[in-house]
Each structure stands twice: as C-alpha cells, then as structure tokens.
Design an enzyme around this catalytic site. Structure first.
Site, mmCIF file in Angstrom:
data_model
loop_
_atom_site.group_PDB
_atom_site.id
_atom_site.type_symbol
_atom_site.label_atom_id
_atom_site.label_comp_id
_atom_site.label_asym_id
_atom_site.label_seq_id
_atom_site.Cartn_x
_atom_site.Cartn_y
_atom_site.Cartn_z
ATOM 1 C CE1 TYR A 174 14.974 1.737 -54.927
ATOM 2 C CE2 TYR A 174 16.673 3.347 -54.398
ATOM 3 C CZ TYR A 174 16.063 2.511 -55.308
ATOM 4 O OH TYR A 174 16.542 2.422 -56.597
ATOM 5 C CE LYS A 178 18.191 -0.453 -55.461
ATOM 6 N NZ LYS A 178 18.293 -1.611 -56.383
#
Ligand code: NAI
Length: 270
Positions: A174, A178
């Site tokens: 993740y 990002k």
C-alpha cells in the site's frame, strides 16, 4: 493623474476573472461508490458539476447517483474496475460523451493492501496494490488525456495518503503504491505544465470510510489522540473539499502539489 480601478495601484483590475466554481464542469471520479469518492461526487454535484460516478461495484455507483439526483444534482453511474484497461478506455470514452466533455479526473479508487514482507501472500498483495492504486491511475489518465486537453482548464487529482510520505509495518504494498502516486503526480505535473492541465494529489490521514470501518471505535480514538493534532478521524467530505480546491479553474497555478488532509498528522513531532 490617471484613474485606476478600486483597490489597484498598478492600473490592473483588482482580481482576474478566474472561476472559483465547478458549476457546469464535467467530472469523473473512480471508486465513487463509497467513502471519499462518494463524498467527492456529492460535493461536486452540490456545486453544480456533472459527475460520472464510477466504481467496480456498479450497484454502489447507482446508489450514489440516486442520492445525488434526489437532491437535484446531475450524475450518471458507471461500473468500472480500474484494473481492467479495456473497461477504463470504454467507460472514460462513454462517460465523456454522455457529459459532452471532461474537465476533471479524480483518481480515488483504492483497496486495503497489507502484508508483511515474508508473508506467503506478499506477492499477490503487492501486485494488486500497484495494479489498482498506481497502474490504475495511469490507465484512467491515458484514457482521459485527449478529453482533458480539449478542456479549457483540465484538472487531475490523485488520492494518495499519509502512506505516500511515510510508512507503517506490514503495509509496504500500500505504502509503495501511495508513494508512487506522489511520483506520478509530480512527473505528470512537469510534463503537462504547458498544456494547462494541472496534476495534484491529496494525502488523507485517517478517515471514516468503508476502508476503516472494521477498526473498533476505541482503537480509532486512541490512535487519533496519540497521532493526530486535530485528535479525531475525519469525515470523507473534509477530503472532498481539498479535492474540490485543486479542481477549481482558479487553482491554475497549483500543480505537482501534495495537499495533506490529515489533521496535522504528518507534521507532528511530539
Ligand atoms: P472505501 O472503501 O470507502 O471506498 C473505496 C471505493 O473504491 C469502494 O467503493 C470500492 O468499491 C472502490 N474500488 C475498489 N477497488 C476498485 C477498483 N479496482 N476499481 C474501481 N473502484 C474500486 O475507501 P476510502 O477510504 O474512501 O478510499 C478512497 C481512497 O482514499 C483510496 O485510494 C484510499 O487508499 C485513500 N485513503 C483512505 C484513507 C482512509 O483512512 N480511509 C486514508 C488515506 C487514503
């Protein structure tokens, strides 16, 4: 003595006529069936924009459109998985045609994707995180480019995270996605500067959405007290306001920016 307009000493008008409204603008939001995407669709529609509400879950997209239409807004629903390149090309094209053009693309779709580095499921988590949250953005942007170039004030807003500037344990898929969103945003801002299309990102902190719904309230309160100067989770609408700001025609000189909407979390030392 020559006369100058009120408030001006230079002979220029006090302000230009840059629009501070999204009324009439044509907006496509990914992952708009829930949370931040849903709030963004509502906010733009409330401000008079036409919104293509897209989500991998078509029923959710339909439900959000029904809510918007019920309060007099203009929106259409589209089932769209940003991991499906052919579907992205088709839906971006059809939604743009239905709205008569495209001015604003909000890349919001996201999934929770955590795994420790030595977890057997790591490779799968990594692949999915990058595909949905980073490569997915390049798909929608590439599909939207010709339409955004035709707009008089094209705007791309990508949803990153506090994980776009820092990291947490067992979250590297993740976090990498990002961080990638921030890099993509900055590089495209530079590449597209001359075109008048701005490319920016928002970095939400902890927000009350579907993604955080499973965290017990007490754990949320504890985290917010310890880590967030504003001392609470935010409502998704508070992120939508950041997105709206970056999408305004008048935000024409803001590009390559990461606007943190995190209650001060990333600037807190003690
Ligand atoms: P949410 O779970 O409420 O909404 C996400 C939406 O994206 C859902 O409607 C889901 O169906 C849709 N979606 C999932 N995979 C998709 C795909 N492949 N194609 C199209 N749509 C897809 O979550 P939330 O929090 O509103 O998430 C929105 C964005 O905000 C995500 O990019 C997330 O990473 C980011 N974010 C959220 C934070 C939070 O605390 N909730 C913090 C920082 C960033």
């Amino acid at each position: 003595m020559t006369e100058t307009p009120a408030g001006s000493s230079s002979g220029r008008p006090r302000l230009t006529r840059l629009s501070r409204s999204v009324a009439g603008r044509r907006v496509l939001v990914t992952g708009a069936g829930s949370g931040i995407g849903r709030a963004t669709a509502h906010l733009f529609a409330d401000e008079g924009a036409m919104v293509a509400v897209t989500d991998v879950d078509g029923d959710r997209a339909e439900a959000v459109v029904a809510e918007i239409v019920a309060v007099g807004g203009a929106a259409t629903a589209w089932e769209l998985d940003v991991a499906d390149g052919a579907a992205v090309d088709r839906v971006v094209s059809e939604a743009t045609e239905a709205m008569g053009g495209l001015d604003v693309l909000v890349n919001n779709a996201g999934i929770p994707a955590g795994a420790a580095i030595d977890d057997p499921a790591y490779a799968e988590s990594w692949g999915r995180a990058l595909d949905v949250m980073l490569t997915g953005m390049t798909r929608t942007i590439r599909a939207a480019m010709e339409h955004l170039r035709a707009s008089e004030a094209g705007r791309i807003v990508n949803v990153s995270s506090t994980e776009g500037v820092g990291g947490s344990p067992s979250s590297s898929p993740y976090t990498a996605a990002k961080h990638g969103v921030v890099g993509l945003t900055r590089a495209l801002a530079v590449e597209l500067g001359e075109s008048g299309i701005t490319v920016n990102a928002v970095g939400p902190g902890p927000i009350e959405t579907g993604m955080t719904a499973a965290i017990p309230d007490e754990a949320k309160r504890k985290f917010a007290r310890r880590r967030v100067p504003v001392r609470r989770y935010a409502e998704p609408e508070e992120v939508a306001h950041g997105i709206l700001h970056l999408a305004l025609p008048a935000s024409s000189y803001v590009t390559g920016h990461l606007l943190m909407v995190d209650g001060g979390m990333t600037v807190k030392n003690n």
